[in-house]
Each structure stands twice: as C-alpha cells, then as structure tokens.
Design a protein around this motif. Sequence first.
Motif, PDB file in Angstrom:
ATOM      1  N   PRO A 220       0.808  -1.223   0.000  1.00  0.00           N
ATOM      2  CA  PRO A 220       0.000   0.000   0.000  1.00  0.00           C
ATOM      3  C   PRO A 220       0.839   1.270   0.000  1.00  0.00           C
ATOM      4  N   ALA A 221       1.989   1.251   0.663  1.00  0.00           N
ATOM      5  CA  ALA A 221       2.822   2.448   0.697  1.00  0.00           C
ATOM      6  C   ALA A 221       3.391   2.749  -0.677  1.00  0.00           C
ATOM      7  N   LEU A 222       3.781   1.707  -1.407  1.00  0.00           N
ATOM      8  CA  LEU A 222       4.325   1.914  -2.751  1.00  0.00           C
ATOM      9  C   LEU A 222       3.245   2.422  -3.700  1.00  0.00           C
ATOM     10  N   ILE A 223       2.064   1.803  -3.658  1.00  0.00           N
ATOM     11  CA  ILE A 223       0.962   2.263  -4.504  1.00  0.00           C
ATOM     12  C   ILE A 223       0.570   3.684  -4.112  1.00  0.00           C
ATOM     13  N   GLY A 224       0.641   3.977  -2.823  1.00  0.00           N
ATOM     14  CA  GLY A 224       0.352   5.331  -2.368  1.00  0.00           C
ATOM     15  C   GLY A 224       1.318   6.351  -2.919  1.00  0.00           C
ATOM     16  N   ALA A 254      -3.171  -8.596  -9.345  1.00  0.00           N
ATOM     17  CA  ALA A 254      -1.982  -7.959  -8.771  1.00  0.00           C
ATOM     18  C   ALA A 254      -1.594  -6.671  -9.490  1.00  0.00           C
ATOM     19  N   GLY A 255      -2.262  -6.376 -10.610  1.00  0.00           N
ATOM     20  CA  GLY A 255      -1.987  -5.122 -11.298  1.00  0.00           C
ATOM     21  C   GLY A 255      -3.064  -4.076 -11.109  1.00  0.00           C
ATOM     22  N   ALA A 256      -4.178  -4.451 -10.510  1.00  0.00           N
ATOM     23  CA  ALA A 256      -5.325  -3.540 -10.442  1.00  0.00           C
ATOM     24  C   ALA A 256      -4.990  -2.246  -9.729  1.00  0.00           C
ATOM     25  N   ALA A 260      -5.669   1.793 -10.791  1.00  0.00           N
ATOM     26  CA  ALA A 260      -6.505   2.593  -9.894  1.00  0.00           C
ATOM     27  C   ALA A 260      -5.753   3.823  -9.400  1.00  0.00           C
ATOM     28  N   ALA A 261      -4.425   3.724  -9.310  1.00  0.00           N
ATOM     29  CA  ALA A 261      -3.613   4.861  -8.859  1.00  0.00           C
ATOM     30  C   ALA A 261      -3.422   5.906  -9.949  1.00  0.00           C
TER      31      ALA A 261
END
Length: 281
Positions: A220-224, A254-256, A260-261
């Motif tokens: 989550p931190a990386l996607i954030g 695993a790519g969604a 979304a980001a």
Amino acid sequence: MKLLLIHTGGTIGMVPGAQGLTPRPGLVEAAIAARLPENTHLTSHVFDPLLDSANVGPADWNRMLDQIDAHAAMPVIVTHGTDTMSFTGAALSRALAGSGRRVVLCGSMVPLAQGGDAEGNLDLALRSVLLPGEGVHLAFSGRVHSAAGLIKHDSHASDSFRSQPQAPLHLPARRRFGAQRLAILSLSPGLPAEALRAALGTLDGAVLRVFGAGTAMSDPALIGALAEAVRAGKRIRAVSQCEAGGLAPGAYAAGAALWAAGVENGGAETPEAALIELWLN
C-alpha cells in the motif's frame, strides 16, 4: 539526388589511440563519400565535439531535428554510437511521425578500417536510405529495423539489435524536446516505497517498468507513492520488464492497484519509446 549525413560520433568513426578508441573527424564523412552512388550530392553536418552516445540526450535530438528540418526533403543518414541508439531511434521516430521524412540510423560495434561490421553497415544504410518511403530505421548487421521499438539486446555481438513492434505512430503534440525531468524506474522485489517516493519527488514524470503483463507488489505504501505523484500532476507510464509481449491491464488482480492509482498503460512500448511519449505528448 541529395543526401544529408548527420555524424554524431560513436565507435564507427573512432581509431585506436594511446588510451583506447578515440573519435577521428573526417573518417565517416570520407567513407560515406567513397560509397555514394553516381550523381548523389552529400551534405554533412558533424557534431563538434563528436559524442560518445552515452552523452547523447534531448538537446542533441533537437540538434538532429533542426538539421533534418533545415534540409527539407533530403533522405538522412545519422551515424551514432550503439549504447543509446534505441533512445535516439525512438526520439526521431516519434518526433518525425507524419513528416514524410526518411531517416536511417547507422553505427557499428567495430570502427571503420578495423575488419569489423562498420563498412557493411554503411553500405546497407546507403542502400536503404535511397529507397522510397518514410520513417526512421536502423541499418545494422545485414538487417533494416524499424527504429521506433529498438532494443540493444547484446553489448558485444555484431547482431546486437532487435526491434519490437509498436502501435502505429501518431502526430506528436510537439516535435522538440523540452526541459522536463523524466526517467525510467524499475520495480524490484523489496523496493522501499520511500525510495520510489524520493525519486518521483525529483521528477516531472517517469516510465515505470513493472512485472510481466502488468503487475506490482501488494504494498500500500508503494501504490500510495504512485497515486500521490499522479495527484501532483506527474505522469507515470507503465511498461513491461519483459522485452516482448507488453502489458494487458485486467489480466491479473496484482496489477489492479496500478491502474486505480492513475498509472498509464504503455502497452507494448519499449521503455525508450514510453519515455519519448512522455516528452512529446
């Protein structure tokens, strides 16, 4: 027939020196002139100083484009080192899309007059550049590649390039390279989100090399960090770390989170092509 030569540097125009290979002005120009078909007039533009291709970048692509524009309708040979040939191929292909110009890139793994591939590559470039049709190509090791999707896949072999198919090129929003701060970043297992956030903090946008058909670790931190950069107006364009095949958003859960980001789908683009896409569109 008129022909424009833009000689930027590279191994093809070097000679052995006390500390290794070093550029020799005039070597490439003479080799081209000796091979010109009858009634062909050569105009040469030679970079001063000649560049190792490791030093070729956006300002140099603009110099090449300025010369191409200044010599309207002439077919063009660009001699260039191999290390960043794929970046220049992508840059010229996209900047010149729809212009009607024919450009052939050429370089070598061994300099002229050293019993290697240089002479054959020049001969192929000359045959190719005088053919009808537009687009940017690479003449190398007996083959003419589309330059839009070039990949240097071998650092030593004479047959060192491949070309991955790309989507049809479109007219770019601009035909020159500005001062955007862009880079290619790669995901790797264990990559700290703080490292990605720090890199993106210094950039205006980035190409992100993701896994396979478009996956990333569930962090989550990386996607954030990616979402934060996108919200700040920074374009993040994803491409696959695989040489061929490209991305297929939606194929894996695993790519969604990437999409979304707000990460862009670069499809089958090479990292070099995606970087140029960010620069010009």
